[in-house]
Each structure stands twice: as structure tokens, then as C-alpha cells.
Write a protein that holds these residues in place. Structure first.
Motif, PDB file in Angstrom:
ATOM      1  N   VAL A 416       0.830  -1.208   0.000  1.00 43.25           N
ATOM      2  CA  VAL A 416       0.000   0.000   0.000  1.00 43.25           C
ATOM      3  C   VAL A 416       0.867   1.261   0.000  1.00 43.25           C
ATOM      4  O   VAL A 416       0.529   2.268  -0.636  1.00 43.25           O
ATOM      5  CB  VAL A 416      -0.963  -0.001   1.206  1.00 43.25           C
ATOM      6  N   GLU A 417       1.994   1.192   0.713  1.00 46.47           N
ATOM      7  CA  GLU A 417       2.896   2.351   0.754  1.00 46.47           C
ATOM      8  C   GLU A 417       3.417   2.720  -0.639  1.00 46.47           C
ATOM      9  O   GLU A 417       3.714   3.885  -0.902  1.00 46.47           O
ATOM     10  CB  GLU A 417       4.084   2.040   1.683  1.00 46.47           C
ATOM     11  N   GLN A 418       3.518   1.741  -1.519  1.00 44.11           N
ATOM     12  CA  GLN A 418       4.030   1.996  -2.872  1.00 44.11           C
ATOM     13  C   GLN A 418       2.918   2.321  -3.866  1.00 44.11           C
ATOM     14  O   GLN A 418       3.180   2.858  -4.938  1.00 44.11           O
ATOM     15  CB  GLN A 418       4.784   0.760  -3.375  1.00 44.11           C
ATOM     16  N   ALA A 419       1.671   1.969  -3.510  1.00 41.27           N
ATOM     17  CA  ALA A 419       0.557   2.150  -4.436  1.00 41.27           C
ATOM     18  C   ALA A 419       0.069   3.602  -4.445  1.00 41.27           C
ATOM     19  O   ALA A 419       0.448   4.414  -3.609  1.00 41.27           O
ATOM     20  CB  ALA A 419      -0.585   1.211  -4.048  1.00 41.27           C
ATOM     21  N   GLN A 420      -0.795   3.899  -5.421  1.00 35.76           N
ATOM     22  CA  GLN A 420      -1.433   5.212  -5.494  1.00 35.76           C
ATOM     23  C   GLN A 420      -2.748   5.137  -4.707  1.00 35.76           C
ATOM     24  O   GLN A 420      -3.700   4.481  -5.136  1.00 35.76           O
ATOM     25  CB  GLN A 420      -1.727   5.580  -6.945  1.00 35.76           C
ATOM     26  N   VAL A 421      -2.774   5.794  -3.556  1.00 28.81           N
ATOM     27  CA  VAL A 421      -3.931   5.701  -2.663  1.00 28.81           C
ATOM     28  C   VAL A 421      -4.603   7.057  -2.516  1.00 28.81           C
ATOM     29  O   VAL A 421      -3.955   8.042  -2.129  1.00 28.81           O
ATOM     30  CB  VAL A 421      -3.518   5.172  -1.268  1.00 28.81           C
ATOM     31  N   SER A 422      -5.886   7.112  -2.832  1.00 30.37           N
ATOM     32  CA  SER A 422      -6.669   8.339  -2.626  1.00 30.37           C
ATOM     33  C   SER A 422      -7.673   8.084  -1.507  1.00 30.37           C
ATOM     34  O   SER A 422      -7.996   6.935  -1.195  1.00 30.37           O
ATOM     35  CB  SER A 422      -7.403   8.727  -3.911  1.00 30.37           C
ATOM     36  N   GLU A 423      -8.164   9.142  -0.890  1.00 30.45           N
ATOM     37  CA  GLU A 423      -9.126   9.007   0.205  1.00 30.45           C
ATOM     38  C   GLU A 423     -10.510   9.454  -0.248  1.00 30.45           C
ATOM     39  O   GLU A 423     -10.655  10.396  -1.026  1.00 30.45           O
ATOM     40  CB  GLU A 423      -8.678   9.829   1.416  1.00 30.45           C
ATOM     41  N   LYS A 424     -11.509   8.749   0.250  1.00 29.03           N
ATOM     42  CA  LYS A 424     -12.894   9.097  -0.069  1.00 29.03           C
ATOM     43  C   LYS A 424     -13.697   9.073   1.227  1.00 29.03           C
ATOM     44  O   LYS A 424     -13.781   8.039   1.891  1.00 29.03           O
ATOM     45  CB  LYS A 424     -13.479   8.101  -1.072  1.00 29.03           C
ATOM     46  N   GLU A 425     -14.295  10.215   1.580  1.00 30.25           N
ATOM     47  CA  GLU A 425     -15.071  10.286   2.813  1.00 30.25           C
ATOM     48  C   GLU A 425     -16.485   9.791   2.538  1.00 30.25           C
ATOM     49  O   GLU A 425     -17.151  10.237   1.593  1.00 30.25           O
ATOM     50  CB  GLU A 425     -15.099  11.716   3.347  1.00 30.25           C
ATOM     51  N   ILE A 426     -16.948   8.858   3.362  1.00 34.67           N
ATOM     52  CA  ILE A 426     -18.286   8.290   3.204  1.00 34.67           C
ATOM     53  C   ILE A 426     -18.971   8.236   4.565  1.00 34.67           C
ATOM     54  O   ILE A 426     -18.370   8.569   5.596  1.00 34.67           O
ATOM     55  CB  ILE A 426     -18.238   6.866   2.598  1.00 34.67           C
ATOM     56  N   THR A 427     -20.237   7.800   4.575  1.00 33.75           N
ATOM     57  CA  THR A 427     -20.977   7.688   5.828  1.00 33.75           C
ATOM     58  C   THR A 427     -20.744   6.324   6.469  1.00 33.75           C
ATOM     59  O   THR A 427     -20.268   5.388   5.824  1.00 33.75           O
ATOM     60  CB  THR A 427     -22.484   7.858   5.586  1.00 33.75           C
ATOM     61  N   LYS A 428     -21.163   6.223   7.721  1.00 35.00           N
ATOM     62  CA  LYS A 428     -21.039   4.953   8.443  1.00 35.00           C
ATOM     63  C   LYS A 428     -21.862   3.863   7.763  1.00 35.00           C
ATOM     64  O   LYS A 428     -21.420   2.713   7.651  1.00 35.00           O
ATOM     65  CB  LYS A 428     -21.503   5.143   9.891  1.00 35.00           C
ATOM     66  N   ASP A 429     -23.065   4.223   7.293  1.00 36.41           N
ATOM     67  CA  ASP A 429     -23.926   3.236   6.635  1.00 36.41           C
ATOM     68  C   ASP A 429     -23.300   2.742   5.332  1.00 36.41           C
ATOM     69  O   ASP A 429     -23.393   1.551   5.001  1.00 36.41           O
ATOM     70  CB  ASP A 429     -25.304   3.846   6.354  1.00 36.41           C
ATOM     71  N   GLU A 430     -22.661   3.639   4.603  1.00 36.73           N
ATOM     72  CA  GLU A 430     -22.007   3.240   3.355  1.00 36.73           C
ATOM     73  C   GLU A 430     -20.837   2.301   3.636  1.00 36.73           C
ATOM     74  O   GLU A 430     -20.602   1.336   2.890  1.00 36.73           O
ATOM     75  CB  GLU A 430     -21.525   4.479   2.590  1.00 36.73           C
ATOM     76  N   LEU A 431     -20.118   2.585   4.712  1.00 40.75           N
ATOM     77  CA  LEU A 431     -19.016   1.697   5.096  1.00 40.75           C
ATOM     78  C   LEU A 431     -19.563   0.326   5.489  1.00 40.75           C
ATOM     79  O   LEU A 431     -18.989  -0.713   5.125  1.00 40.75           O
ATOM     80  CB  LEU A 431     -18.223   2.305   6.254  1.00 40.75           C
ATOM     81  N   GLN A 432     -20.669   0.318   6.222  1.00 44.46           N
ATOM     82  CA  GLN A 432     -21.281  -0.938   6.641  1.00 44.46           C
ATOM     83  C   GLN A 432     -21.652  -1.802   5.432  1.00 44.46           C
ATOM     84  O   GLN A 432     -21.414  -3.007   5.404  1.00 44.46           O
ATOM     85  CB  GLN A 432     -22.528  -0.647   7.486  1.00 44.46           C
ATOM     86  N   LYS A 433     -22.225  -1.154   4.402  1.00 46.32           N
ATOM     87  CA  LYS A 433     -22.591  -1.880   3.184  1.00 46.32           C
ATOM     88  C   LYS A 433     -21.353  -2.439   2.479  1.00 46.32           C
ATOM     89  O   LYS A 433     -21.372  -3.556   1.953  1.00 46.32           O
ATOM     90  CB  LYS A 433     -23.360  -0.962   2.243  1.00 46.32           C
ATOM     91  N   ALA A 434     -20.272  -1.651   2.481  1.00 46.80           N
ATOM     92  CA  ALA A 434     -19.031  -2.113   1.839  1.00 46.80           C
ATOM     93  C   ALA A 434     -18.456  -3.311   2.568  1.00 46.80           C
ATOM     94  O   ALA A 434     -17.935  -4.248   1.943  1.00 46.80           O
ATOM     95  CB  ALA A 434     -18.016  -0.976   1.820  1.00 46.80           C
ATOM     96  N   VAL A 435     -18.554  -3.312   3.901  1.00 44.73           N
ATOM     97  CA  VAL A 435     -18.062  -4.447   4.702  1.00 44.73           C
ATOM     98  C   VAL A 435     -18.928  -5.665   4.462  1.00 44.73           C
ATOM     99  O   VAL A 435     -18.429  -6.797   4.315  1.00 44.73           O
ATOM    100  CB  VAL A 435     -18.021  -4.069   6.199  1.00 44.73           C
ATOM    101  N   GLU A 436     -20.251  -5.471   4.434  1.00 41.66           N
ATOM    102  CA  GLU A 436     -21.162  -6.597   4.206  1.00 41.66           C
ATOM    103  C   GLU A 436     -20.934  -7.214   2.832  1.00 41.66           C
ATOM    104  O   GLU A 436     -21.102  -8.425   2.653  1.00 41.66           O
ATOM    105  CB  GLU A 436     -22.613  -6.127   4.353  1.00 41.66           C
ATOM    106  N   ALA A 437     -20.561  -6.386   1.871  1.00 45.17           N
ATOM    107  CA  ALA A 437     -20.310  -6.879   0.515  1.00 45.17           C
ATOM    108  C   ALA A 437     -19.116  -7.846   0.494  1.00 45.17           C
ATOM    109  O   ALA A 437     -19.047  -8.728  -0.368  1.00 45.17           O
ATOM    110  CB  ALA A 437     -20.063  -5.722  -0.439  1.00 45.17           C
ATOM    111  N   LEU A 438     -18.187  -7.687   1.438  1.00 48.00           N
ATOM    112  CA  LEU A 438     -17.037  -8.594   1.493  1.00 48.00           C
ATOM    113  C   LEU A 438     -17.489 -10.032   1.756  1.00 48.00           C
ATOM    114  O   LEU A 438     -16.916 -10.980   1.231  1.00 48.00           O
ATOM    115  CB  LEU A 438     -16.061  -8.153   2.598  1.00 48.00           C
ATOM    116  N   ASP A 439     -18.514 -10.180   2.609  1.00 48.65           N
ATOM    117  CA  ASP A 439     -19.003 -11.524   2.947  1.00 48.65           C
ATOM    118  C   ASP A 439     -19.798 -12.132   1.815  1.00 48.65           C
ATOM    119  O   ASP A 439     -19.941 -13.350   1.739  1.00 48.65           O
ATOM    120  CB  ASP A 439     -19.876 -11.448   4.213  1.00 48.65           C
ATOM    121  N   ASP A 440     -20.347 -11.287   0.952  1.00 44.47           N
ATOM    122  CA  ASP A 440     -21.167 -11.791  -0.151  1.00 44.47           C
ATOM    123  C   ASP A 440     -20.328 -12.313  -1.311  1.00 44.47           C
ATOM    124  O   ASP A 440     -20.814 -13.038  -2.172  1.00 44.47           O
ATOM    125  CB  ASP A 440     -22.094 -10.684  -0.672  1.00 44.47           C
ATOM    126  N   GLU A 441     -19.040 -11.935  -1.350  1.00 45.53           N
ATOM    127  CA  GLU A 441     -18.198 -12.330  -2.477  1.00 45.53           C
ATOM    128  C   GLU A 441     -17.666 -13.741  -2.294  1.00 45.53           C
ATOM    129  O   GLU A 441     -17.495 -14.205  -1.201  1.00 45.53           O
ATOM    130  CB  GLU A 441     -17.016 -11.336  -2.612  1.00 45.53           C
TER     131      GLU A 441
END
Length: 441
Positions: A416-441
């Protein structure tokens, strides 16, 4: 010593190794010469026993040990010369099973070599780090939860409900006789807490202050006290008071109960804790995205045996998750599906890739990091932390299980230190959905 290649297909390797009788005899003689100065034998001074006599007396004992050392030495020399790294422990067997002293040793060695992992440029990887700020609503919600956990009870009129506290005197009897440890006075019992024998608390729902009630229960078969296990019992209960729960007021006094100077300090602590939790969840989302990109970016041949073993493990684990009532392994063999094999290939590929990157980057797991990991695990065994700590210290396999995820995370951080990393501010609910999507894959 002679080494002849017999198999070279993909990552599969096979070699015939011949150790001559003269080489073996030379090694035996060397060992006996090393020991000769300390050997005493009747009729000879210490260190002066002739070699032929030593060979006759100790040769057979030294021979077996020397054969193993010679074969191990031949294998190590092969790996050093060839640069191969076996994926699993090589399979080694003697091919001249009728071997007798004075014969050459013929050994067959087969293994799967670890593949060459191709180079890639991590600076070309584009990632997104999700950022969630703890808003006032989230902090207030956490405060209310703390206030609820710090609840007090106040007297109430009327019947006790689930969640209320009853203050009781009680005496427990089995076969009409009171038993030791079965009585108490002014005992505060929260109904629904599950702190008493199953069925006890439920029978007190609906009682009022001043009531007397005979509570009939059965001690569980696995109850700790053998003389009570499985026995029917009656508890004579006198209700002294009924109290309703009252959440603590959210103020400086409550904050001090949780170790903060004042309410504002407690809010700041909560905000920091929430944002640390969000950051941890966001890291898992970014890690999955990185692993997906690596899986697409890097391709190489995989050792079949590693893939087969991983697929079998995945199939076995998923079968037990679908059959939670089966706790042992006395069941039919679970055959991996194509889906299991595909997932196994991904895991093996990424595992080999991260191991290679970590080795090249000289990533190491420190003693302090291992100690912290052991302590975190030990907390799952209250009262047995020291025993668990010692168990891990003496169990290399368990140490590896704890070391592996730490190593993997450190390698991920390195990429990650070598990669190109940008930041995106989101809501708690959006983060929750992104985490739940990990289990669906």
C-alpha cells in the motif's frame, strides 16, 4: 554422490540419488574418529582402541545415523545447487530395499517446486481508502449505550417484569433438605440476566414486593456440584423489593465512572474509538480490493498438491459450517467442487505472492508483536492465560498460525505504501454496506 534427474514436468521434480558404499564408509570412519579419543574398552587405554575394533563394536549403531545424515546432506546440497524450494516436504524412499552393508544407497526423491513469482510494479496499483468521521449522532448513540450499561435500579410499584431487579431472600431444598450454598438474603437478581439456574428467573416475573413463592427447578445434568447435578429442587423465595432499571444520566458524573475527567473528555474518547473502528473496517475493504488487483495482475503456475490440500480444507470447513451439529470428523470424505478449487487457487497464489514479496522486503514479525498476539488470544481463556501462553510457546504450529496474519498485514501495508492511494469520505452506513459486501463475495 551422484544425482540424476528423473522427472521434470511443470513444477514436479524427481531425482535418483546414489551414495556409494565407500562414501558411506568414509563418513562412518569420520564419526568413529571423532569419538575415538573418549572411548574406553577393556584391554586398551582410553582413546587407543583400534579402528577395526571400533567399527566392529559400534559400526552398526553409527551406520543408521550416518545413512540419514548422508541422505539429508545430499538433499540439502541438491536444493542449494538447483535453487529449488519444495512446496511441501519432499517424498524420499530407498529404492534398493534389499540393501546390505557394503552396498551403494539408491534413493528416490520427488517433490513439487515452488514457482518463480514474477516481478510487478506496485506503484501502478490504484486504491481508495474509505474515511468515516464519527458524527455527533454516532457519539450520542454510544453515550446512550454506555448510560444503559451503567444503569441503576429504583423501587417501583406493581409486578416485576423481565429486565427488572428483584431483591429476594431464598432457601433452596433438595428432597426437603436445605443444601449448602443454596440460601441468601437481600440478593439483587436482574430478571432475564440468566445468572441463576434455567427456569428460576422466569418464575419470578409477575411477583410483587412482599410475595412468597416456591420456585421449582431442575439442576442441569452438567452442573458443577455433583451432588446437585440433575436433581429437582425447590427454592422458598421471599420478595423484599421490586426495582425498575433506570439509565444513568449522561453527565460528568457518569463520565467519571468510565474513567474520563468529564463528559466532553468521554465524548472525545468515544469519537476516537469509533473512528479507529471505522478505520479498521475500511482497511479490510481496501485490503480486499488490493488482493483482487494482485490476483488479476500476477499469474504463475501453482503446485497442484498445495491447491488440492487447500481446496479440501475449504470444502471441509464449509461443510461443517453447513452442518454445525457435527463436531467431530467421523463423516464421509468431502469432495471439493470446482468452486472450492477456484477459491483454493486464489488463496495459494496470493499466499505465495505475499510470502515472496515479504521475503524480498525483509518483512519480519517482531517478538513484541507475537507476544501481543498471544496475549490477545489468551484473553479468550479467562483464568488460564498463563497456561495458554506456555502452550503457544511450546507449539511451533500454533505460533505459525498467530504469526501468519501479522506477516500478511505487514506485507499488505508494504504494498500500500508503494501504491497510489486516494481518500474518499463516506458515511457509516455506506461503510457498513461495503463491509457486508465482502461476505457476499
Amino acid at each position: 554422490m551422484q544425482v540424476t534427474e528423473t522427472l521434470n514436468e511443470g513444477l514436479k521434480r524427481g531425482y535418483a540419488i546414489t551414495v556409494t558404499a565407500s562414501e558411506l564408509d568414509e563418513k562412518v570412519t569420520e564419526k568413529l574418529k571423532e569419538a575415538q579419543p573418549d572411548i574406553e574398552m577393556k584391554g586398551f587405554r582410553k582413546g587407543k582402541v583400534p579402528m577395526p575394533l571400533l567399527k566392529k563394536q559400534f559400526g552398526q549403531r553409527v551406520l543408521g545415523e550416518t545413512m540419514q545424515e548422508v541422505i539429508d546432506g545430499a538433499m540439502n546440497q541438491h536444493f542449494e545447487d538447483s535453487g529449488d524450494r519444495p512446496a511441501l516436504q519432499p517424498e524420499v524412499k530407498m529404492t534398493n530395499e534389499d540393501w546390505k552393508e557394503g552396498d551403494d544407497i539408491h534413493v528416490e526423491m520427488t517433490y513439487e517446486a515452488l514457482p518463480e513469482v514474477p516481478e510487478f510494479d506496485a506503484s501502478g496499483i490504484v486504491l481508495e481508502r474509505l474515511v468515516v468521521k464519527a458524527d455527533d449522532a454516532a457519539v450520542d448513540e454510544a453515550l446512550e449505550s454506555l448510560a444503559s450499561s451503567a444503569q441503576d435500579f429504583e423501587d417501583k410499584d406493581g409486578a416485576a417484569e423481565d429486565g427488572d431487579q428483584v431483591v429476594i431472600d431464598f432457601v433452596g431444598k433438595v428432597d426437603g433438605e436445605a443444601f449448602e450454598g443454596g440460601a441468601a438474603e437481600d440478593y439483587p437478581l436482574a430478571l432475564g440476566s440468566g445468572s441463576f439456574i434455567p427456569g428460576f428467573e422466569e418464575q419470578l416475573v409477575g411477583v410483587s414486593a412482599g410475595d412468597e413463592k416456591a420456585v421449582e427447578v431442575k439442576f442441569p445434568e452438567e452442573y458443577g456440584a455433583e451432588h446437585l447435578a440433575g436433581k429437582d429442587a425447590v427454592f422458598d423465595v421471599t420478595v423484599k423489593a421490586v426495582k425498575a432499571p433506570k439509565a444513568a444520566e449522561i453527565n460528568d458524573e457518569m463520565a467519571q465512572k468510565f474513567g474520563a475527567e468529564d463528559l466532553e473528555s468521554l465524548k472525545n474518547q468515544i469519537r476516537e474509538r469509533l473512528e479507529a473502528e471505522y478505520a479498521g473496517a475500511a482497511r479490510q475493504v481496501m485490503k480486499r480490493a488490493l488482493l483482487d488487483k494482485l490476483d488479476e495482475l500476477v499469474s504463475f503456475e501453482l503446485p497442484p498438491t498445495l491447491v488440492e490440500a487447500e481446496a479440501s480444507q475449504i470444502a471441509h470447513q464449509l461443510w461443517h459450517e453447513e452442518n454445525p451439529d457435527v463436531h467431530d470428523h467421523n463423516h464421509d470424505k468431502i469432495e471439493p467442487t470446482e468452486e472450492h478449487t477456484k477459491l483454493a487457487e486464489r488463496r495459494v497464489r496470493l499466499g505465495l505472492l505475499l510470502a515472496e514479496l515479504g521475503q524480498k522486503a525483509e518483512v519480519e514479525v517482531s517478538e513484541a508483536e507475537m507476544t501481543q498476539a498471544i496475549m490477545n488470544q489468551a484473553r479468550q481463556y479467562p483464568g488460564q492465560e498463563r497456561e495458554f501462553f506456555e502452550y503457544v510457546r511450546q507449539n511451533p504450529q500454533m505460533q505459525q498460525q498467530l504469526r501468519a496474519p501479522i506477516f500478511e498485514d505487514k506485507v499488505v501495508d508494504h504494498i500500500v505504501e508503494q501504491a497510489q492511494v486516494s481518500e474518499k469520505e463516506i458515511t457509516k452506513d455506506e461503510l457498513q454496506k461495503a463491509v457486508e459486501a465482502l461476505d457476499d463475495e
